[in-house]
Design a protein around this motif. Structure first.
Motif, PDB file in Angstrom:
ATOM      1  N   ALA A 141       2.431  11.437  -5.392  1.00  0.00           N
ATOM      2  CA  ALA A 141       1.022  11.393  -4.999  1.00  0.00           C
ATOM      3  C   ALA A 141       0.812  10.525  -3.764  1.00  0.00           C
ATOM      4  O   ALA A 141      -0.048  10.827  -2.925  1.00  0.00           O
ATOM      5  CB  ALA A 141       0.176  10.873  -6.160  1.00  0.00           C
ATOM      6  N   SER A 142       1.599   9.462  -3.619  1.00  0.00           N
ATOM      7  CA  SER A 142       1.478   8.610  -2.431  1.00  0.00           C
ATOM      8  C   SER A 142       1.828   9.377  -1.165  1.00  0.00           C
ATOM      9  O   SER A 142       1.260   9.124  -0.093  1.00  0.00           O
ATOM     10  CB  SER A 142       2.379   7.386  -2.561  1.00  0.00           C
ATOM     11  OG  SER A 142       1.929   6.549  -3.596  1.00  0.00           O
ATOM     12  N   LEU A 143       2.759  10.319  -1.269  1.00  0.00           N
ATOM     13  CA  LEU A 143       3.100  11.140  -0.103  1.00  0.00           C
ATOM     14  C   LEU A 143       1.937  12.050   0.263  1.00  0.00           C
ATOM     15  O   LEU A 143       1.637  12.251   1.443  1.00  0.00           O
ATOM     16  CB  LEU A 143       4.359  11.958  -0.391  1.00  0.00           C
ATOM     17  CG  LEU A 143       5.626  11.145  -0.682  1.00  0.00           C
ATOM     18  CD1 LEU A 143       6.773  12.056  -1.088  1.00  0.00           C
ATOM     19  CD2 LEU A 143       6.011  10.274   0.495  1.00  0.00           C
ATOM     20  N   TYR A 144       1.254  12.586  -0.744  1.00  0.00           N
ATOM     21  CA  TYR A 144       0.092  13.435  -0.482  1.00  0.00           C
ATOM     22  C   TYR A 144      -1.078  12.624   0.074  1.00  0.00           C
ATOM     23  O   TYR A 144      -1.898  13.141   0.832  1.00  0.00           O
ATOM     24  CB  TYR A 144      -0.327  14.184  -1.747  1.00  0.00           C
ATOM     25  CG  TYR A 144       0.527  15.398  -2.018  1.00  0.00           C
ATOM     26  CD1 TYR A 144       0.229  16.624  -1.421  1.00  0.00           C
ATOM     27  CD2 TYR A 144       1.647  15.320  -2.836  1.00  0.00           C
ATOM     28  CE1 TYR A 144       1.021  17.740  -1.651  1.00  0.00           C
ATOM     29  CE2 TYR A 144       2.440  16.426  -3.067  1.00  0.00           C
ATOM     30  CZ  TYR A 144       2.126  17.634  -2.477  1.00  0.00           C
ATOM     31  OH  TYR A 144       2.913  18.745  -2.694  1.00  0.00           O
ATOM     32  N   ALA A 204       0.817  -1.217   0.000  1.00  0.00           N
ATOM     33  CA  ALA A 204       0.000   0.000   0.000  1.00  0.00           C
ATOM     34  C   ALA A 204       0.853   1.270   0.000  1.00  0.00           C
ATOM     35  O   ALA A 204       1.951   1.313   0.552  1.00  0.00           O
ATOM     36  CB  ALA A 204      -0.937   0.002   1.200  1.00  0.00           C
ATOM     37  N   ALA A 205       0.304   2.307  -0.606  1.00  0.00           N
ATOM     38  CA  ALA A 205       0.993   3.593  -0.723  1.00  0.00           C
ATOM     39  C   ALA A 205       1.379   4.188   0.632  1.00  0.00           C
ATOM     40  O   ALA A 205       2.493   4.698   0.773  1.00  0.00           O
ATOM     41  CB  ALA A 205       0.118   4.574  -1.512  1.00  0.00           C
ATOM     42  N   PRO A 206       0.517   4.156   1.659  1.00  0.00           N
ATOM     43  CA  PRO A 206       0.916   4.755   2.944  1.00  0.00           C
ATOM     44  C   PRO A 206       2.145   4.103   3.570  1.00  0.00           C
ATOM     45  O   PRO A 206       2.957   4.789   4.189  1.00  0.00           O
ATOM     46  CB  PRO A 206      -0.314   4.567   3.832  1.00  0.00           C
ATOM     47  CG  PRO A 206      -1.455   4.458   2.883  1.00  0.00           C
ATOM     48  CD  PRO A 206      -0.895   3.759   1.681  1.00  0.00           C
ATOM     49  N   GLN A 207       2.299   2.816   3.403  1.00  0.00           N
ATOM     50  CA  GLN A 207       3.469   2.145   3.975  1.00  0.00           C
ATOM     51  C   GLN A 207       4.744   2.558   3.238  1.00  0.00           C
ATOM     52  O   GLN A 207       5.784   2.770   3.854  1.00  0.00           O
ATOM     53  CB  GLN A 207       3.270   0.635   3.974  1.00  0.00           C
ATOM     54  CG  GLN A 207       2.190   0.252   4.971  1.00  0.00           C
ATOM     55  CD  GLN A 207       1.869  -1.221   4.971  1.00  0.00           C
ATOM     56  OE1 GLN A 207       1.851  -1.858   3.937  1.00  0.00           O
ATOM     57  NE2 GLN A 207       1.599  -1.742   6.145  1.00  0.00           N
ATOM     58  N   TRP A 208       4.659   2.676   1.921  1.00  0.00           N
ATOM     59  CA  TRP A 208       5.799   3.163   1.156  1.00  0.00           C
ATOM     60  C   TRP A 208       6.112   4.602   1.565  1.00  0.00           C
ATOM     61  O   TRP A 208       7.268   4.963   1.780  1.00  0.00           O
ATOM     62  CB  TRP A 208       5.502   3.086  -0.346  1.00  0.00           C
ATOM     63  CG  TRP A 208       6.597   3.662  -1.187  1.00  0.00           C
ATOM     64  CD1 TRP A 208       7.752   3.054  -1.557  1.00  0.00           C
ATOM     65  CD2 TRP A 208       6.645   4.988  -1.736  1.00  0.00           C
ATOM     66  NE1 TRP A 208       8.519   3.903  -2.310  1.00  0.00           N
ATOM     67  CE2 TRP A 208       7.871   5.098  -2.432  1.00  0.00           C
ATOM     68  CE3 TRP A 208       5.788   6.084  -1.711  1.00  0.00           C
ATOM     69  CZ2 TRP A 208       8.241   6.265  -3.096  1.00  0.00           C
ATOM     70  CZ3 TRP A 208       6.161   7.244  -2.374  1.00  0.00           C
ATOM     71  CH2 TRP A 208       7.377   7.328  -3.053  1.00  0.00           C
ATOM     72  N   ALA A 209       5.092   5.426   1.717  1.00  0.00           N
ATOM     73  CA  ALA A 209       5.281   6.828   2.081  1.00  0.00           C
ATOM     74  C   ALA A 209       5.948   6.962   3.454  1.00  0.00           C
ATOM     75  O   ALA A 209       6.826   7.813   3.637  1.00  0.00           O
ATOM     76  CB  ALA A 209       3.936   7.559   2.064  1.00  0.00           C
ATOM     77  N   GLU A 210       5.559   6.129   4.399  1.00  0.00           N
ATOM     78  CA  GLU A 210       6.191   6.170   5.729  1.00  0.00           C
ATOM     79  C   GLU A 210       7.668   5.816   5.627  1.00  0.00           C
ATOM     80  O   GLU A 210       8.507   6.407   6.312  1.00  0.00           O
ATOM     81  CB  GLU A 210       5.478   5.219   6.696  1.00  0.00           C
ATOM     82  CG  GLU A 210       4.132   5.708   7.173  1.00  0.00           C
ATOM     83  CD  GLU A 210       4.179   6.941   8.058  1.00  0.00           C
ATOM     84  OE1 GLU A 210       5.273   7.288   8.587  1.00  0.00           O
ATOM     85  OE2 GLU A 210       3.125   7.576   8.223  1.00  0.00           O
ATOM     86  N   GLY A 211       7.994   4.851   4.774  1.00  0.00           N
ATOM     87  CA  GLY A 211       9.395   4.495   4.579  1.00  0.00           C
ATOM     88  C   GLY A 211      10.199   5.628   3.977  1.00  0.00           C
ATOM     89  O   GLY A 211      11.338   5.884   4.380  1.00  0.00           O
ATOM     90  N   VAL A 212       9.613   6.333   3.030  1.00  0.00           N
ATOM     91  CA  VAL A 212      10.288   7.482   2.408  1.00  0.00           C
ATOM     92  C   VAL A 212      10.456   8.607   3.429  1.00  0.00           C
ATOM     93  O   VAL A 212      11.510   9.246   3.488  1.00  0.00           O
ATOM     94  CB  VAL A 212       9.506   7.967   1.162  1.00  0.00           C
ATOM     95  CG1 VAL A 212      10.060   9.289   0.652  1.00  0.00           C
ATOM     96  CG2 VAL A 212       9.564   6.910   0.067  1.00  0.00           C
TER      97      VAL A 212
END
Length: 194
Positions: free
Chosen positions: A128-131, A93-101
């Motif tokens: 967009a995943s960060l947003y 999922a995008a939120p998990q990737w965003a947390e890693g970034v």
């Protein structure tokens, strides 16, 4: 591993040349190059206890195992620094990737002026995943410190091939938080079925 480009594929050549140019940059601690990739691995639990090794005899374990779910691994690694961080997540999922970034920018390389993040172009690997995960001002601040460089193919990732065909033998779960924990030692050949 070899990745042969499709014939007459300008998009592949363009992306590959960009990645190679990034890798040829001189080392600069203010502008680190970090590679990122994700993969899923099957977790297994031993069916029977292992028999410890003795002098002159190696450790023995049975081929029988129990399926124990799937772990999603997210790895960030800086090849020119010898640094890496691996996280375990429940999914792609995008939120998990965003947390890693976010951890990459704020904790791992907080003093970097700009981080070049080399990764495949999975749909979640975008600004967009960060947003989606954070307030707009947080997302913008993260993006201001990042340069995204996309590989032409997920098959070019060293992490993808690293764990394919291996099964993790241990999978710990905290009963209080139900959060999965990862131990690097669990991914060494002695702890993996090849």
């Amino acid at each position: 591993m070899w990745c042969i480009p499709p014939k007459q594929n300008a998009a592949f050549v363009c992306a590959m040349e960009r990645v190679l140019e990034v890798y040829k940059r001189p080392f600069d601690p203010d502008y680190p190059v970090v590679c990122m990739d994700e993969t899923s691995v099957q977790c297994v639990r031993e069916g029977r206890p292992r028999v410890p090794g003795k002098p002159g005899q190696i450790e023995r374990y049975d081929v029988e195992y129990e399926r124990n779910g799937v772990a999603h691994l997210i790895q960030f690694y800086a090849p020119f620094r010898g640094w890496r961080r691996i996280e375990v997540a429940d999914n792609h999922a995008a939120p998990q990737w965003a947390e890693g970034v976010r951890a990459l920018v704020e904790k791992d390389f907080p003093d970097a002026r700009r981080i070049t993040l080399v990764m495949d172009n999975l749909s979640t690997h975008t600004g967009a995943s960060l947003y989606k995960a954070f307030e707009p001002q947080v997302a913008r601040a993260l993006l201001d410190k990042l340069e995204f460089v996309y590989t032409p193919s997920a098959r070019l990732s060293p992490f993808e091939g690293l764990y394919k065909g291996r099964e993790i033998t241990t999978y710990e779960e905290s009963s209080s938080t139900k959060k999965r924990f990862f131990r690097w030692a669990d991914y060494l050949p002695t702890s993996c079925r090849l």
